[in-house]
Design a protein around this motif. Structure first.
Motif, PDB file in Angstrom:
ATOM      1  N   VAL A 167      21.188  15.696   6.850  1.00 18.35           N
ATOM      2  CA  VAL A 167      20.286  16.820   6.588  1.00 18.35           C
ATOM      3  C   VAL A 167      19.166  16.375   5.651  1.00 18.35           C
ATOM      4  N   PHE A 168      19.538  15.716   4.556  1.00 15.63           N
ATOM      5  CA  PHE A 168      18.506  15.286   3.604  1.00 15.63           C
ATOM      6  C   PHE A 168      17.590  14.215   4.193  1.00 15.63           C
ATOM      7  N   ALA A 169      18.121  13.453   5.141  1.00 18.71           N
ATOM      8  CA  ALA A 169      17.279  12.416   5.764  1.00 18.71           C
ATOM      9  C   ALA A 169      16.071  13.052   6.465  1.00 18.71           C
ATOM     10  N   GLN A 170      16.197  14.328   6.865  1.00 20.46           N
ATOM     11  CA  GLN A 170      15.078  15.039   7.489  1.00 20.46           C
ATOM     12  C   GLN A 170      13.851  15.103   6.582  1.00 20.46           C
ATOM     13  N   PHE A 171      14.099  15.106   5.273  1.00 16.36           N
ATOM     14  CA  PHE A 171      12.977  15.231   4.337  1.00 16.36           C
ATOM     15  C   PHE A 171      12.125  13.967   4.278  1.00 16.36           C
ATOM     16  N   GLN A 172      12.603  12.898   4.946  1.00 22.64           N
ATOM     17  CA  GLN A 172      11.808  11.671   4.936  1.00 22.64           C
ATOM     18  C   GLN A 172      10.632  11.709   5.906  1.00 22.64           C
ATOM     19  N   ASN A 173      10.679  12.667   6.844  1.00 20.90           N
ATOM     20  CA  ASN A 173       9.742  12.553   7.965  1.00 20.90           C
ATOM     21  C   ASN A 173       8.542  13.484   7.853  1.00 20.90           C
ATOM     22  N   PHE A 174       7.899  13.527   6.708  1.00 18.93           N
ATOM     23  CA  PHE A 174       6.743  14.412   6.624  1.00 18.93           C
ATOM     24  C   PHE A 174       5.466  13.730   7.058  1.00 18.93           C
ATOM     25  N   GLU A 175       4.556  14.558   7.526  1.00 19.29           N
ATOM     26  CA  GLU A 175       3.262  14.045   7.967  1.00 19.29           C
ATOM     27  C   GLU A 175       2.430  13.576   6.787  1.00 19.29           C
ATOM     28  N   HIS A 176       1.632  12.554   7.056  1.00 20.61           N
ATOM     29  CA  HIS A 176       0.702  12.071   6.040  1.00 20.61           C
ATOM     30  C   HIS A 176      -0.709  12.086   6.595  1.00 20.61           C
ATOM     31  N   HIS A 177      -1.648  11.940   5.688  1.00 22.93           N
ATOM     32  CA  HIS A 177      -3.051  11.905   6.081  1.00 22.93           C
ATOM     33  C   HIS A 177      -3.404  10.514   6.613  1.00 22.93           C
ATOM     34  N   THR A 178      -4.230  10.469   7.643  1.00 19.49           N
ATOM     35  CA  THR A 178      -4.715   9.184   8.146  1.00 19.49           C
ATOM     36  C   THR A 178      -6.061   8.887   7.487  1.00 19.49           C
ATOM     37  N   PRO A 179      -6.090   7.838   6.651  1.00 22.70           N
ATOM     38  CA  PRO A 179      -7.309   7.557   5.881  1.00 22.70           C
ATOM     39  C   PRO A 179      -8.552   7.369   6.762  1.00 22.70           C
ATOM     40  N   THR A 180      -9.675   7.873   6.262  1.00 23.57           N
ATOM     41  CA  THR A 180     -10.939   7.786   7.003  1.00 23.57           C
ATOM     42  C   THR A 180     -11.903   6.791   6.377  1.00 23.57           C
ATOM     43  N   GLY A 181     -11.601   6.330   5.146  1.00 23.60           N
ATOM     44  CA  GLY A 181     -12.502   5.391   4.481  1.00 23.60           C
ATOM     45  C   GLY A 181     -13.250   6.034   3.316  1.00 23.60           C
ATOM     46  N   ASP A 182     -13.195   7.368   3.211  1.00 23.70           N
ATOM     47  CA  ASP A 182     -13.808   8.063   2.064  1.00 23.70           C
ATOM     48  C   ASP A 182     -12.687   8.313   1.053  1.00 23.70           C
ATOM     49  N   LEU A 183     -12.629   7.466   0.018  1.00 22.94           N
ATOM     50  CA  LEU A 183     -11.468   7.466  -0.871  1.00 22.94           C
ATOM     51  C   LEU A 183     -11.210   8.840  -1.491  1.00 22.94           C
ATOM     52  N   GLN A 184     -12.277   9.479  -1.991  1.00 26.58           N
ATOM     53  CA  GLN A 184     -12.103  10.772  -2.638  1.00 26.58           C
ATOM     54  C   GLN A 184     -11.516  11.782  -1.652  1.00 26.58           C
ATOM     55  N   ALA A 185     -12.115  11.876  -0.471  1.00 25.74           N
ATOM     56  CA  ALA A 185     -11.641  12.828   0.544  1.00 25.74           C
ATOM     57  C   ALA A 185     -10.238  12.463   1.018  1.00 25.74           C
ATOM     58  N   VAL A 225      -8.036  14.504  -8.513  1.00 30.57           N
ATOM     59  CA  VAL A 225      -8.547  13.311  -7.824  1.00 30.57           C
ATOM     60  C   VAL A 225      -9.821  12.810  -8.506  1.00 30.57           C
ATOM     61  N   ASP A 226     -10.741  13.709  -8.847  1.00 34.03           N
ATOM     62  CA  ASP A 226     -11.991  13.292  -9.501  1.00 34.03           C
ATOM     63  C   ASP A 226     -11.703  12.620 -10.836  1.00 34.03           C
ATOM     64  N   MET A 227     -10.784  13.212 -11.614  1.00 30.63           N
ATOM     65  CA  MET A 227     -10.412  12.641 -12.917  1.00 30.63           C
ATOM     66  C   MET A 227      -9.830  11.241 -12.728  1.00 30.63           C
ATOM     67  N   THR A 228      -8.961  11.097 -11.727  1.00 37.13           N
ATOM     68  CA  THR A 228      -8.330   9.792 -11.486  1.00 37.13           C
ATOM     69  C   THR A 228      -9.376   8.759 -11.068  1.00 37.13           C
ATOM     70  N   LEU A 229     -10.291   9.143 -10.175  1.00 37.03           N
ATOM     71  CA  LEU A 229     -11.305   8.183  -9.708  1.00 37.03           C
ATOM     72  C   LEU A 229     -12.235   7.770 -10.844  1.00 37.03           C
ATOM     73  N   ARG A 230     -12.640   8.729 -11.687  1.00 38.36           N
ATOM     74  CA  ARG A 230     -13.436   8.361 -12.867  1.00 38.36           C
ATOM     75  C   ARG A 230     -12.598   7.482 -13.793  1.00 38.36           C
ATOM     76  N   GLY A 231     -11.331   7.838 -13.909  1.00 42.56           N
ATOM     77  CA  GLY A 231     -10.428   7.098 -14.794  1.00 42.56           C
ATOM     78  C   GLY A 231     -10.248   5.646 -14.392  1.00 42.56           C
ATOM     79  N   ILE A 232     -10.294   5.368 -13.076  1.00 42.05           N
ATOM     80  CA  ILE A 232     -10.168   3.973 -12.641  1.00 42.05           C
ATOM     81  C   ILE A 232     -11.542   3.359 -12.369  1.00 42.05           C
TER      82      ILE A 232
END
Lengths: 193, 193
Positions: A70-88, A182-189
């Motif tokens: 049952v808990f193994a089901q929690f492994q299969n969530f969808e993720h975003h497919t990167p487009t090349g715009d880091l912030q977005a 995200v903006d804070m992190t990007l400025r931070g790095i």
């Protein structure tokens, strides 16, 4: 034994077996979410899924096997497919994380998993796999720019902000808080002014 | 009734009562951490604390009262007293958070509290008070510089980084990751180069 025998014997590829397992795990997840972990027993799940207890025992010899799947089901969530715009891309990936919490109650699943881990040490692997899968997109996106403690800090801050809000404030972050994080992190790095 | 009668009758100020309550809650916390929530019953706690079950029932009429008072203990963690050096103050406060996790198993207490909340809605108040108290120093430190979604993002990132590492990586962040998180946040809110 020929290869075709091998395939026929394998529970993983018999479509009836696949369907039974999928029906049962779906029912078990529903019971977990609606009635809590104590209700995840062969007898209750058989009742809800409409299969016999004997069938359930043939696939999951113990309650621990059932809970693990049952808990193994929690492994299969969808993720975003990167487009090349880091912030977005970072904003979209955190929104996917939030969606898994809101739509699939990933937060509740995580809390149950963590609460059980001290008495069921075999669940540590499931958590570790979940977390590795869960962080993969974020790590890849950030690893092009930072490494070492800075990479760790960025992954923990972004992912931790969503987790902290969901678990401790009882409500995942709004779009504007995700964007601010995200903006804070990007400025931070050093990637944004 | 005179004021002195009033004081003698009040369980809050009778030193024997204070000591009984403190002994019992200490024993209950130990049982919670060593044996899990299921073991937090009047009978088990009376045995460990060395008091009669009748005494326990006179102070905590139900198991819910007992559980509530045990979790209330998690509200009282030490915090850093700000010195005026924002970077050092934020690092020190996150190290205090880590210390509560490592020394007092705050992470385990939180997970148990969260796992119980769906069946014990009265625990939501305890979580909310814990979180308000827990975030107070961070919010005060950051509110001198940021507000709105940026303040929320900064609090969630800093606190969430420690929480995420402790719960999902099974190990709270190292000093260097805490420092990197604080530096990233300060640069992110425009306070450091």
């Amino acid at each position: 034994m020929t290869r075709s025998d091998d395939v026929e014997d394998s529970p993983a590829v018999d479509p009836r077996v696949v369907r039974t397992r999928s029906d049962v795990i779906k029912a078990a997840m529903q019971v977990l979410m609606d009635e809590g972990l104590e209700a995840v027993t062969h007898s209750r799940i058989a009742q809800v899924a409409g299969y016999s207890k004997a069938t359930l025992y043939s696939h999951w010899p113990t309650r621990a096997h059932l809970i693990r799947d049952v808990f193994a089901q929690f492994q299969n969530f969808e993720h975003h497919t990167p487009t090349g715009d880091l912030q977005a891309d970072l904003v979209a990936e955190l929104i996917m994380f939030r969606q898994a919490i809101v739509e699939h109650r990933l937060d509740r699943g995580l809390v149950m998993l963590l609460a059980l881990m001290s008495s069921h040490p075999e669940l540590v692997d499931i958590r570790d796999n979940m977390v590795t899968d869960g962080e993969r997109v974020l790590r890849r996106l950030l690893a092009t720019t930072v490494s070492g403690p800075a990479l760790e800090a960025a992954v923990l801050s972004l992912s931790g902000a969503v987790l902290h809000a969901a678990l401790l404030h009882g409500e995942p972050p709004s779009d504007s808080v995700i964007e601010a994080t995200v903006d804070m992190t990007l400025r931070g790095i050093g990637l944004q002014q």
